[in-house]
Design an enzyme around this catalytic site. Structure first.
Site, PDB file in Angstrom:
ATOM      1  N   ASN A  11      12.994  -4.797   3.843  1.00  0.00           N
ATOM      2  CA  ASN A  11      13.034  -3.376   4.689  1.00  0.00           C
ATOM      3  C   ASN A  11      11.521  -2.766   4.253  1.00  0.00           C
ATOM      4  O   ASN A  11      11.409  -2.523   3.079  1.00  0.00           O
ATOM      5  CB  ASN A  11      14.103  -2.521   4.047  1.00  0.00           C
ATOM      6  CG  ASN A  11      13.884  -1.071   4.759  1.00  0.00           C
ATOM      7  OD1 ASN A  11      13.147  -0.903   5.494  1.00  0.00           O
ATOM      8  ND2 ASN A  11      14.633  -0.215   4.048  1.00  0.00           N
ATOM      9  N   TRP A  12      10.767  -3.044   5.405  1.00  0.00           N
ATOM     10  CA  TRP A  12       9.232  -2.620   5.114  1.00  0.00           C
ATOM     11  C   TRP A  12       9.297  -1.251   5.098  1.00  0.00           C
ATOM     12  O   TRP A  12       8.182  -0.656   4.735  1.00  0.00           O
ATOM     13  CB  TRP A  12       8.413  -3.395   6.066  1.00  0.00           C
ATOM     14  CG  TRP A  12       8.060  -4.707   6.050  1.00  0.00           C
ATOM     15  CD1 TRP A  12       8.739  -5.574   5.028  1.00  0.00           C
ATOM     16  CD2 TRP A  12       7.457  -5.582   6.927  1.00  0.00           C
ATOM     17  NE1 TRP A  12       8.383  -6.782   5.264  1.00  0.00           N
ATOM     18  CE2 TRP A  12       7.540  -6.850   6.242  1.00  0.00           C
ATOM     19  CE3 TRP A  12       6.655  -5.304   8.024  1.00  0.00           C
ATOM     20  CZ2 TRP A  12       6.996  -7.873   6.884  1.00  0.00           C
ATOM     21  CZ3 TRP A  12       5.790  -6.253   8.635  1.00  0.00           C
ATOM     22  CH2 TRP A  12       6.047  -7.758   8.083  1.00  0.00           C
ATOM     23  N   LYS A  13      10.129  -0.252   5.562  1.00  0.00           N
ATOM     24  CA  LYS A  13      10.277   1.066   5.472  1.00  0.00           C
ATOM     25  C   LYS A  13       9.089   1.606   6.168  1.00  0.00           C
ATOM     26  O   LYS A  13       8.651   0.922   7.267  1.00  0.00           O
ATOM     27  CB  LYS A  13      10.138   1.846   3.836  1.00  0.00           C
ATOM     28  CG  LYS A  13      11.546   1.237   3.286  1.00  0.00           C
ATOM     29  CD  LYS A  13      11.699   2.031   2.037  1.00  0.00           C
ATOM     30  CE  LYS A  13      12.933   1.140   1.326  1.00  0.00           C
ATOM     31  NZ  LYS A  13      13.394   2.121   0.178  1.00  0.00           N
ATOM     32  N   HIS A  98      20.690   3.789   6.265  1.00  0.00           N
ATOM     33  CA  HIS A  98      19.868   3.865   4.894  1.00  0.00           C
ATOM     34  C   HIS A  98      19.888   5.151   4.517  1.00  0.00           C
ATOM     35  O   HIS A  98      19.737   6.271   5.015  1.00  0.00           O
ATOM     36  CB  HIS A  98      18.508   3.390   5.321  1.00  0.00           C
ATOM     37  CG  HIS A  98      17.839   2.902   4.116  1.00  0.00           C
ATOM     38  ND1 HIS A  98      17.193   4.088   3.166  1.00  0.00           N
ATOM     39  CD2 HIS A  98      17.671   1.733   3.326  1.00  0.00           C
ATOM     40  CE1 HIS A  98      16.649   3.143   2.300  1.00  0.00           C
ATOM     41  NE2 HIS A  98      16.842   1.925   2.240  1.00  0.00           N
ATOM     42  N   GLU A 100      17.614   6.987   3.108  1.00  0.00           N
ATOM     43  CA  GLU A 100      16.518   7.674   3.506  1.00  0.00           C
ATOM     44  C   GLU A 100      16.724   8.176   4.733  1.00  0.00           C
ATOM     45  O   GLU A 100      15.924   9.485   4.833  1.00  0.00           O
ATOM     46  CB  GLU A 100      15.120   6.760   3.311  1.00  0.00           C
ATOM     47  CG  GLU A 100      14.894   6.582   1.625  1.00  0.00           C
ATOM     48  CD  GLU A 100      14.065   5.279   1.558  1.00  0.00           C
ATOM     49  OE1 GLU A 100      13.623   4.712   2.494  1.00  0.00           O
ATOM     50  OE2 GLU A 100      14.037   4.886   0.304  1.00  0.00           O
ATOM     51  N   GLU A 169      23.400   0.009  -2.068  1.00  0.00           N
ATOM     52  CA  GLU A 169      22.087   0.562  -2.463  1.00  0.00           C
ATOM     53  C   GLU A 169      22.278   1.632  -3.400  1.00  0.00           C
ATOM     54  O   GLU A 169      22.316   2.947  -2.872  1.00  0.00           O
ATOM     55  CB  GLU A 169      21.261   0.691  -1.299  1.00  0.00           C
ATOM     56  CG  GLU A 169      20.671  -0.589  -0.504  1.00  0.00           C
ATOM     57  CD  GLU A 169      19.586  -0.405   0.260  1.00  0.00           C
ATOM     58  OE1 GLU A 169      18.725  -1.241   0.051  1.00  0.00           O
ATOM     59  OE2 GLU A 169      18.977   0.450   0.701  1.00  0.00           O
ATOM     60  N   GLY A 175      13.405   2.047  -5.212  1.00  0.00           N
ATOM     61  CA  GLY A 175      12.219   2.573  -5.485  1.00  0.00           C
ATOM     62  C   GLY A 175      11.986   3.321  -6.774  1.00  0.00           C
ATOM     63  O   GLY A 175      10.830   3.666  -7.017  1.00  0.00           O
ATOM     64  N   SER A 212      15.543  -1.875  -6.063  1.00  0.00           N
ATOM     65  CA  SER A 212      14.335  -2.389  -7.168  1.00  0.00           C
ATOM     66  C   SER A 212      14.828  -3.793  -7.425  1.00  0.00           C
ATOM     67  O   SER A 212      14.552  -4.410  -8.512  1.00  0.00           O
ATOM     68  CB  SER A 212      14.629  -1.690  -8.439  1.00  0.00           C
ATOM     69  OG  SER A 212      14.105  -0.171  -8.307  1.00  0.00           O
ATOM     70  N   GLY A 233      13.211  -3.811  -0.690  1.00  0.00           N
ATOM     71  CA  GLY A 233      12.236  -2.611  -0.197  1.00  0.00           C
ATOM     72  C   GLY A 233      10.622  -3.118  -0.835  1.00  0.00           C
ATOM     73  O   GLY A 233      10.128  -3.955  -0.031  1.00  0.00           O
ATOM     74  N   GLY A 234      10.309  -2.346  -1.803  1.00  0.00           N
ATOM     75  CA  GLY A 234       9.005  -2.544  -2.183  1.00  0.00           C
ATOM     76  C   GLY A 234       8.694  -3.919  -2.259  1.00  0.00           C
ATOM     77  O   GLY A 234       7.648  -4.312  -2.024  1.00  0.00           O
TER      78      GLY A 234
HETATM   79  P1  13P Z   1      13.262  -0.953  -3.175  1.00  0.00           P
HETATM   80  O1  13P Z   1      13.508  -2.390  -3.290  1.00  0.00           O
HETATM   81  O2  13P Z   1      11.777  -0.656  -3.071  1.00  0.00           O
HETATM   82  O3  13P Z   1      14.022  -0.230  -4.502  1.00  0.00           O
HETATM   83  O4  13P Z   1      14.066  -0.187  -2.056  1.00  0.00           O
HETATM   84  C1  13P Z   1      15.531  -0.728  -1.581  1.00  0.00           C
HETATM   85  C2  13P Z   1      15.771  -0.274  -0.420  1.00  0.00           C
HETATM   86  O5  13P Z   1      15.971   0.796  -0.071  1.00  0.00           O
HETATM   87  C3  13P Z   1      15.903  -1.369   0.750  1.00  0.00           C
HETATM   88  O6  13P Z   1      16.594  -0.881   1.770  1.00  0.00           O
END
Ligand code: 13P
Length: 249
Positions: A11-13, A98, A100, A169, A175, A212, A233-234
């Site tokens: 997930n590149w956000k 998600h 967010e 999640e 994050g 994470s 994510g990251g």
């Molecule tokens: P991180 O891997 O950056 O913690 O993000 C997880 C996430 O929200 C994937 O959708």
């Protein structure tokens, strides 16, 4: 892990332009020219990079998804993107619910409507659920994720089990570098699977862990019985780390 083929999804956000997305794909294909056979790979860039990433991955065994869709096919919804528009880029799936986006006002009902819309339009779905730190500390995790799963899958048929993955999640792990322990992740992923089993085939549906995940912790998380993959994510922005997570699966 069972006979379910693991899914590693990035997930590149709100990261990477079309050019940066193309460069990521070129790097990833060079790093992992022949991905392991029993792993599915997906990448979820921002809307603006979908087409670039789809065309960069033609012929490569990875699918592309968006990070959300709107519940309507078209109309007066300024700033929104429909399932049809996502499909027209060549993407075949979408993340929904998600944390967010829930934070920005997406309710369980909106998530449920979007899940139905995505499936009706022909997209596959990665549904996200997870609790806040206060909920975990108050012992409310299981009830919370069960309620999120039940709401989101209320209008899904058992026959659609192969078109949905659920990502557990925990919000406190997203994050933050504070990954859930494999035991905690396993325990709650099992709860998610059990809750999903009221609506879909629990033996078929994949439950992913997200929060994470990185190249160091992926192998242990992915070795848990009820963890069928990861939503990253990251670390998914880094070709080397994402490739190492795929290899860990
Ligand atoms: P991180 O891997 O950056 O913690 O993000 C997880 C996430 O929200 C994937 O959708």
């Amino acid at each position: 892990m069972s006979e379910r083929v693991p899914l590693i999804a990035g997930n590149w956000k709100m990261n990477l332009t079309p050019d940066e997305g193309r460069a990521w794909c070129d790097g990833f294909k060079a790093r992992l020219a022949t991905p392991p056979e029993r792993v599915e790979i997906a990448v979820c860039p921002p809307f603006t990079a979908l087409e670039a990433v789809v065309s960069s991955l033609v012929g490569y065994p990875a699918w592309v998804g968006s990070q959300t869709i709107h519940s309507q096919a078209s109309g007066a919804h300024t700033g929104e993107i429909s399932a049809e528009m996502v499909l027209a880029t060549g993407a075949v799936g979408t993340i929904l619910g998600h944390s967010e986006r829930r934070e920005a006002g997406e309710t369980d009902e909106m998530v449920a409507t979007r899940v139905r819309r995505a499936l009706d339009a022909g997209l596959r779905v990665i549904l996200c659920v997870g609790e806040r730190l206060e909920q975990r500390e108050a012992g409310e995790t299981d009830a919370h994720v069960r309620a999120q799963v039940a709401a989101a899958l209320a209008r899904v048929d058992r026959g659609e089990s192969q078109r949905i993955d659920i990502a557990y999640e925990p919000i406190w792990a997203i994050g933050t570098g504070r990954t859930a322990t494999p035991e905690i992740a396993q325990e709650t992923c099992a709860v998610v699977r059990d809750a999903a089993s009221a609506h879909v085939d629990g033996g078929v549906i994949r439950v992913l862990y997200g929060g994470s995940v990185n190249d160091q912790n992926a192998a242990e998380l992915l070795s848990q019985a009820d963890i069928d993959g990861a939503l990253v994510g990251g670390a998914s922005l880094d070709v080397e780390k994402f490739a190492a997570i795929v290899e860990a699966a």
